[in-house]
Every structure is written in C-alpha cells, then in structure tokens.
Design an enzyme around this catalytic site. Sequence first.
Site, short mmCIF file in Angstrom:
data_model
loop_
_atom_site.label_atom_id
_atom_site.label_comp_id
_atom_site.label_asym_id
_atom_site.label_seq_id
_atom_site.Cartn_x
_atom_site.Cartn_y
_atom_site.Cartn_z
N GLU A 62 0.83 -1.21 0.00
CA GLU A 62 0.00 0.00 0.00
C GLU A 62 0.87 1.26 0.00
O GLU A 62 1.38 1.64 1.04
CB GLU A 62 -0.93 0.00 1.24
CG GLU A 62 -1.78 1.25 1.32
CD GLU A 62 -2.77 1.24 2.49
OE1 GLU A 62 -2.75 0.28 3.28
OE2 GLU A 62 -3.54 2.20 2.59
N LYS A 91 -2.51 -1.95 -3.15
CA LYS A 91 -3.59 -1.15 -2.54
C LYS A 91 -3.26 0.33 -2.71
O LYS A 91 -2.60 0.94 -1.86
CB LYS A 91 -3.71 -1.52 -1.05
CG LYS A 91 -4.74 -0.69 -0.30
CD LYS A 91 -5.13 -1.33 1.01
CE LYS A 91 -6.04 -0.43 1.82
NZ LYS A 91 -6.68 -1.11 2.94
P1 13P Z 1 -9.52 3.87 4.40
O1 13P Z 1 -10.32 3.16 3.36
O2 13P Z 1 -10.31 4.35 5.55
O3 13P Z 1 -8.60 4.90 3.79
O4 13P Z 1 -8.57 2.77 5.05
C1 13P Z 1 -8.00 1.83 4.25
C2 13P Z 1 -6.74 1.43 4.85
O5 13P Z 1 -6.59 0.29 5.22
C3 13P Z 1 -5.67 2.41 4.98
O6 13P Z 1 -4.48 1.75 5.27
#
Ligand code: 13P
Length: 331
Positions: free
Chosen positions: A181, A223
Amino acid sequence: MTTTLRTDLPTLAGTARQLTHAGRGILAADESIKTMSSRLEQQGIPASEAARRDYRELLITAEGLSDWVSGVIWSDETFGQDLSDGRPFPQAARELGVLPGIKVDTGTSKLPNGGGALITEGLDGLGDRLASYADRGAAFAKWRAVFDVATITPYSARANGHALARYAALCQRHGIVPIVEPEVLCTGGHDLGASAQASSLALRTLFDELAQAGVDLSGIVLKPNFVTPGLEGAPATAGTVAAATFRVLSDTVPASLAGIAFLSGGQSTADVCESLRELHRNGDRPWPVTFSFGRALVSDALAAWGGDVRNVAAAQEILVANCRQAGQATR
Ligand code: 13P
C-alpha cells in the site's frame, strides 16, 4: 523417512486472485489501538480492549458479509483475540468464508533528512512475526507507506518502496500474500494533477523496488489511492477520477500484477464506490480491481452501534449494505 508433499495448500497467486476476484473486496478493520480508541471515543464509547474486540466481532459476524467481502485485515490485537463464543478471530473468519489478514507495519516516523516525509517502520524481526501469523492462519498481510503530495520526493518514494519490497519478499517466503500500500493522502487542497504526479512517482519507484527484490507480482495485491483532487479542493467527477487513476496505473503497474484493491482515503462511501464502478467499466484493464476500504465501509456502522448491544443488528445491516454497494461496483 518419507516426506509427504502437501498439495492442498493455496498458492500465493490463488490467494491473491481470491482476494481481488470481481464482486468481492477486502474490509480494512486494522486500525491501531490508538486510532481505534480515538474513533470509539468520538462516538462516546469508552475505549478498552473489550470495546475494540466487541466492535470487531460485530463486523466479522455480520450476516451476509462474505457475499461481498473476501478478506478482512486486523491489527495484532484483534488477530490474537477470541470471539465471545471462544473462537480465535482468524479461525472464525475462515469459518465465515473470509480470509484473515494482518497489518504488520508498526507505523510511521519522520524520515531523517526527508523534509517532512514519513517512513514506515517494522522490518526488524518481521520474519519471525510472519512465521507466527502464518501458523495462526494469516492468509495475507498489509504494509502501508504514507505520502503527502507536498512532501513526497524521489528519496522518500525510494526509502518507502524499498521497505515495501523487503516486506513483500519476506511475506512470500512465509506463504503470505502481501498487500502493498503506497498511499498518497487525499487530505489538502491540491489539484488532480498533483495527485497524479505524486502517485506516479510512488508507484513507479515501488515497482522498480519490487522487481529488484524478486517479488512475484502474481502473488501480491496492490492497494493504491484513487487519483483525486484533495478533499479540500474542487471535487472532480467519478469519470474524471477513474480516467486519471487508470492513466497513472497503466503507466506504472505491470500487467502481471494479480490485482488491485483501492483504499477509500476518507472519501464518502457513495463517491468512492462511484469511482470504483467507473474504473471497473474500463475494459482495457489488465488487472482485476476491487476495494479494500476502511472508513467507507465501517464509519456508519460504528456510529449506529454506539457501543450498545441493542444496536448490533442495525449496525451490521449498515455495514453489509456498504459492502454490497462496493461489491456491486465491481460486478
Ligand atoms: P480507508 O479506506 O479508511 O482509507 O482505510 C484503508 C486502509 O486500510 C488504509 O491503510
């Protein structure tokens, strides 16, 4: 002595495909103890280990969740807790048809000489922790790097990309699918172009680092953020967001990637689901796209629950409705 080779274990690629298959997505319920406690307190619920557990039990036991949700991410605290019926959370998730995942980074600190940029920590001892999570049933993991359009530089993209790649390589060695991510925050007043530029830098550097670390892209899930103007700036339509996001991803993300699961970043449920729907309509995508939302799925349910056992069923209905809205955007 003869060794029997097990052929019944899922492959990394199989798990990554399962997580991003059209129609279902990932529920991110992995807030740290500090973040979760403050979200509970904002709703007037006294924060405690038991309150955090009850809330996560409400989420995972919602009737019909697995129709729309393929995996759930927890933090270490929840991963080690038991439901009120005594089952460990990871076991219960699998029995409910949802793959259990674990957030393994340990948060951010200021990157030295990074001009305000952050570096995500947690590599020390990570191999041992992954081995333990794998033993306890983790199918996948998550590591979040955080960038701000105002402070991202090639150096901060490189440092965080390198950490993400080392984490991903270690996960694969332990049979765990890594969610990588690289989040470019959508807080602020920047325009769409600034988000596109920052997201391109983060993604291009990340995939260079993943290649150098020998990470098998067919066994990871990306992500990313949607490419959007800052939340305090002039909003863009879902069509514009989806087109800009697709341009950035197709310039930077190899076609061999297993799949993409977007974060919601503080956008409303309706807005982020509409962006996902628009992007999903683009038939030229080489990768499956789905959701890995946190707040867009859970915020309404947390407010409806309010810490009162009498509100559990209503809160669960709201959660599943939001998951359905997100899932339908990918069908
Ligand atoms: P949000 O969808 O609230 O941004 O959170 C996703 C997430 O796991 C951020 O690391």
